[in-house]
Design a protein around this motif. Structure first.
Motif, mmCIF file in Angstrom:
data_model
loop_
_atom_site.group_PDB
_atom_site.id
_atom_site.type_symbol
_atom_site.label_atom_id
_atom_site.label_comp_id
_atom_site.label_asym_id
_atom_site.label_seq_id
_atom_site.Cartn_x
_atom_site.Cartn_y
_atom_site.Cartn_z
ATOM 1 N N GLY A 127 37.866 49.416 53.628
ATOM 2 C CA GLY A 127 37.075 50.461 54.455
ATOM 3 C C GLY A 127 36.468 51.425 52.683
ATOM 4 N N SER A 128 36.731 52.709 53.241
ATOM 5 C CA SER A 128 36.418 52.917 52.009
ATOM 6 C C SER A 128 37.190 54.418 51.492
ATOM 7 C CB SER A 128 34.834 54.222 52.682
ATOM 8 O OG SER A 128 34.037 54.487 51.182
ATOM 9 N N ASN A 129 38.219 53.495 51.858
ATOM 10 C CA ASN A 129 39.352 54.834 51.291
ATOM 11 C C ASN A 129 40.304 54.767 49.404
ATOM 12 O OD1 ASN A 129 40.293 54.869 54.052
ATOM 13 N ND2 ASN A 129 40.065 52.529 53.687
ATOM 14 N N LEU A 130 39.364 54.491 49.217
ATOM 15 C CA LEU A 130 39.377 54.406 47.155
ATOM 16 C C LEU A 130 39.062 54.640 46.362
ATOM 17 C CD1 LEU A 130 39.214 50.756 46.171
ATOM 18 C CD2 LEU A 130 41.348 51.433 47.768
ATOM 19 N N ARG A 131 38.189 56.098 46.449
ATOM 20 C CA ARG A 131 38.062 57.434 45.552
ATOM 21 C C ARG A 131 39.319 58.185 46.104
ATOM 22 N NH1 ARG A 131 32.401 58.486 48.738
ATOM 23 N NH2 ARG A 131 33.833 57.785 50.278
ATOM 24 N N GLY A 132 39.490 58.517 44.347
ATOM 25 C CA GLY A 132 40.279 59.241 44.097
ATOM 26 C C GLY A 132 41.503 58.967 44.542
ATOM 27 N N LYS A 133 42.226 57.377 45.249
ATOM 28 C CA LYS A 133 43.263 56.798 45.886
ATOM 29 C C LYS A 133 44.471 56.773 44.606
ATOM 30 C CE LYS A 133 44.050 55.923 49.376
ATOM 31 N NZ LYS A 133 44.571 56.819 50.637
ATOM 32 N N GLU A 134 45.401 56.684 44.865
ATOM 33 C CA GLU A 134 46.694 56.452 44.048
ATOM 34 C C GLU A 134 46.881 55.562 44.630
ATOM 35 O OE1 GLU A 134 50.764 58.774 42.025
ATOM 36 O OE2 GLU A 134 48.497 59.954 42.778
ATOM 37 N N PHE A 135 47.047 54.252 43.231
ATOM 38 C CA PHE A 135 48.351 53.107 43.548
ATOM 39 C C PHE A 135 49.310 52.947 43.118
ATOM 40 C CE2 PHE A 135 46.323 50.334 40.490
ATOM 41 C CZ PHE A 135 45.193 50.593 39.822
ATOM 42 N N ASN A 136 50.372 52.024 43.289
ATOM 43 C CA ASN A 136 51.154 51.132 42.171
ATOM 44 C C ASN A 136 50.551 50.006 42.253
ATOM 45 O OD1 ASN A 136 52.430 53.235 42.594
ATOM 46 N ND2 ASN A 136 53.599 52.549 44.864
ATOM 47 N N LEU A 137 51.251 49.819 40.489
ATOM 48 C CA LEU A 137 50.507 47.890 40.442
ATOM 49 C C LEU A 137 51.841 47.478 40.473
ATOM 50 C CD1 LEU A 137 48.708 47.772 37.265
ATOM 51 C CD2 LEU A 137 48.140 47.217 39.431
ATOM 52 N N THR A 138 52.601 46.637 41.243
ATOM 53 C CA THR A 138 53.960 45.945 41.705
ATOM 54 C C THR A 138 53.549 44.268 40.740
ATOM 55 O OG1 THR A 138 53.455 46.947 43.478
ATOM 56 C CG2 THR A 138 55.187 44.923 42.871
ATOM 57 N N MET A 139 54.581 44.427 40.202
ATOM 58 C CA MET A 139 54.830 42.585 40.121
ATOM 59 C C MET A 139 55.558 42.079 40.531
ATOM 60 S SD MET A 139 55.615 40.895 36.019
ATOM 61 C CE MET A 139 54.044 40.528 35.527
ATOM 62 N N HIS A 140 55.411 41.573 41.594
ATOM 63 C CA HIS A 140 56.719 39.971 42.195
ATOM 64 C C HIS A 140 56.113 38.698 41.692
ATOM 65 C CE1 HIS A 140 54.927 42.348 46.139
ATOM 66 N NE2 HIS A 140 54.045 42.772 45.175
ATOM 67 N N TRP A 141 57.426 37.850 41.573
ATOM 68 C CA TRP A 141 57.953 36.850 41.497
ATOM 69 C C TRP A 141 57.957 36.191 42.441
ATOM 70 C CZ3 TRP A 141 59.334 41.122 39.264
ATOM 71 C CH2 TRP A 141 60.958 41.476 39.047
ATOM 72 N N HIS A 142 57.755 34.763 42.351
ATOM 73 C CA HIS A 142 58.950 33.977 43.474
ATOM 74 C C HIS A 142 59.252 32.725 42.364
ATOM 75 C CE1 HIS A 142 56.942 35.692 47.643
ATOM 76 N NE2 HIS A 142 57.018 35.898 46.576
ATOM 77 N N VAL A 143 60.834 32.594 42.829
ATOM 78 C CA VAL A 143 61.434 31.419 41.787
ATOM 79 C C VAL A 143 61.615 30.356 42.603
ATOM 80 C CG1 VAL A 143 63.691 31.115 40.713
ATOM 81 C CG2 VAL A 143 62.211 33.474 40.806
ATOM 82 N N MET A 144 61.349 29.428 42.591
ATOM 83 C CA MET A 144 61.424 28.212 42.731
ATOM 84 C C MET A 144 62.419 27.338 42.278
ATOM 85 S SD MET A 144 57.163 27.939 43.860
ATOM 86 C CE MET A 144 56.428 28.926 44.072
ATOM 87 N N PRO A 145 63.167 27.331 42.554
ATOM 88 C CA PRO A 145 64.247 26.458 41.944
ATOM 89 C C PRO A 145 64.102 24.941 42.738
ATOM 90 C CG PRO A 145 64.906 26.711 44.479
ATOM 91 C CD PRO A 145 63.825 27.522 44.092
#
Lengths: 167, 124
Positions: A127-145
């Protein structure tokens, strides 16, 4: 009824049963570990920001990803998959997640890192929604035992704002 | 492998595997190495196999001591002296004749009873 073959078979089945029990105990021992990972995600620069010919917005940015995930590693951890996602909402979807960078950490020694990178995967909004958009940076992790259940968690860094104009 | 040996082999197998599993878990968790745990357990399983699977001589230390049939005939089983049994004894059918064999029993130190049936020199 108690021949060589029967004894060998009894030993094999019993040893495998015990092996399964050992794996279950190893898996349960992960509960003794209470991880406290830390991460710092920073947008260093917006390299360019434009509208693609099909109307979608695309951003290229420089990121600094530094994290200390050592506490995720126990004796029963095979590897940790980690990825950084930009998360924002649009009128159409309450949650959009765009993966910007990922990595596979194979050992505790590699679990403390700081890297300077541009986004590994393209940051495109459908779409065209990014101008002036506030976003979060998220660090995801998956632990594989090595044995047991995979687990996943995340850390959210709030408050980045994209420029109002294309550049 | 005699009967005592079978019991010993079974118990040895279970106890050794459980003990090696416990040792392997402690070592693995202590060193923080899953691989070490598997190696210790695999070594223990191989050792247990070598000890309990082949028919080693120490599993044959309590062989069954069967009485010789001729010895048993010297001590015949006491027959009941009632008149009804005598009447029946005169009309033995084929299978009853077959049953009229020498029965040797033997009770070992643990109270296990072994029974051997012998007739016409054959032991069943």
């Amino acid at each position: 009824m108690h021949s060589f073959g029967y004894r060998a078979n009894a030993l094999l089945t019993f040893s495998v049963t015990i092996l399964a029990l050992m794996c279950a105990i190893a898996s349960l021992s992960d509960n003794l570990n209470s991880p406290s990972p830390t991460a710092q995600l920073q947008v260093l620069n917006i390299n360019w920001f434009q509208k693609k010919s099909d109307g979608d917005d695309e951003v290229s940015m420089s990121l600094n990803v530094s994290a200390n995930l050592e506490s995720l590693f126990t004796w029963n951890t095979k590897q940790v998959f980690v990825f950084v996602a930009a998360e924002y909402d649009t009128p159409k979807n309450s949650l959009n997640q765009v993966s910007l960078w990922d990595g596979i950490i194979l050992s505790k020694e590699q679990a403390k890192f700081s890297i300077h990178t541009t986004n590994k995967y393209r940051f495109i909004d459908e779409g065209s929604n990014l101008r002036g958009k506030e976003f979060n940076l998220t660090m995801h992790w998956h632990v594989m035992p090595k044995t047991g259940k995979m687990s996943a968690n995340k850390l959210v860094m709030t408050g980045y704002r994209l420029p109002v104009a294309y550049r | 492998m005699d009967w005592q040996g079978k019991k010993l082999a079974e118990q040895l197998m279970q106890i050794m595997l459980a003990a090696f599993a416990a040792i392997a878990l402690v070592i693995g968790y202590g060193l923080g190495s899953f691989k070490m745990m598997l190696l210790v357990y695999a070594g223990g399983a191989v050792l247990t196999t070598l000890i309990t699977v082949p028919n080693w001589p120490f599993f044959n230390r309590n062989p069954l001591k069967w009485l010789d049939p001729s010895e048993a005939e010297k001590h015949p089983k006491p027959q009941s002296a009632s008149s009804t049994s005598k009447k029946k004894a005169t009309k033995k059918r084929g299978w009853q004749k077959w049953l009229a064999a020498t029965v040797i029993s033997y009770v070992d130190d643990n109270g296990c009873m072994y029974v051997s049936v012998a007739k016409d020199g054959c032991r069943f």
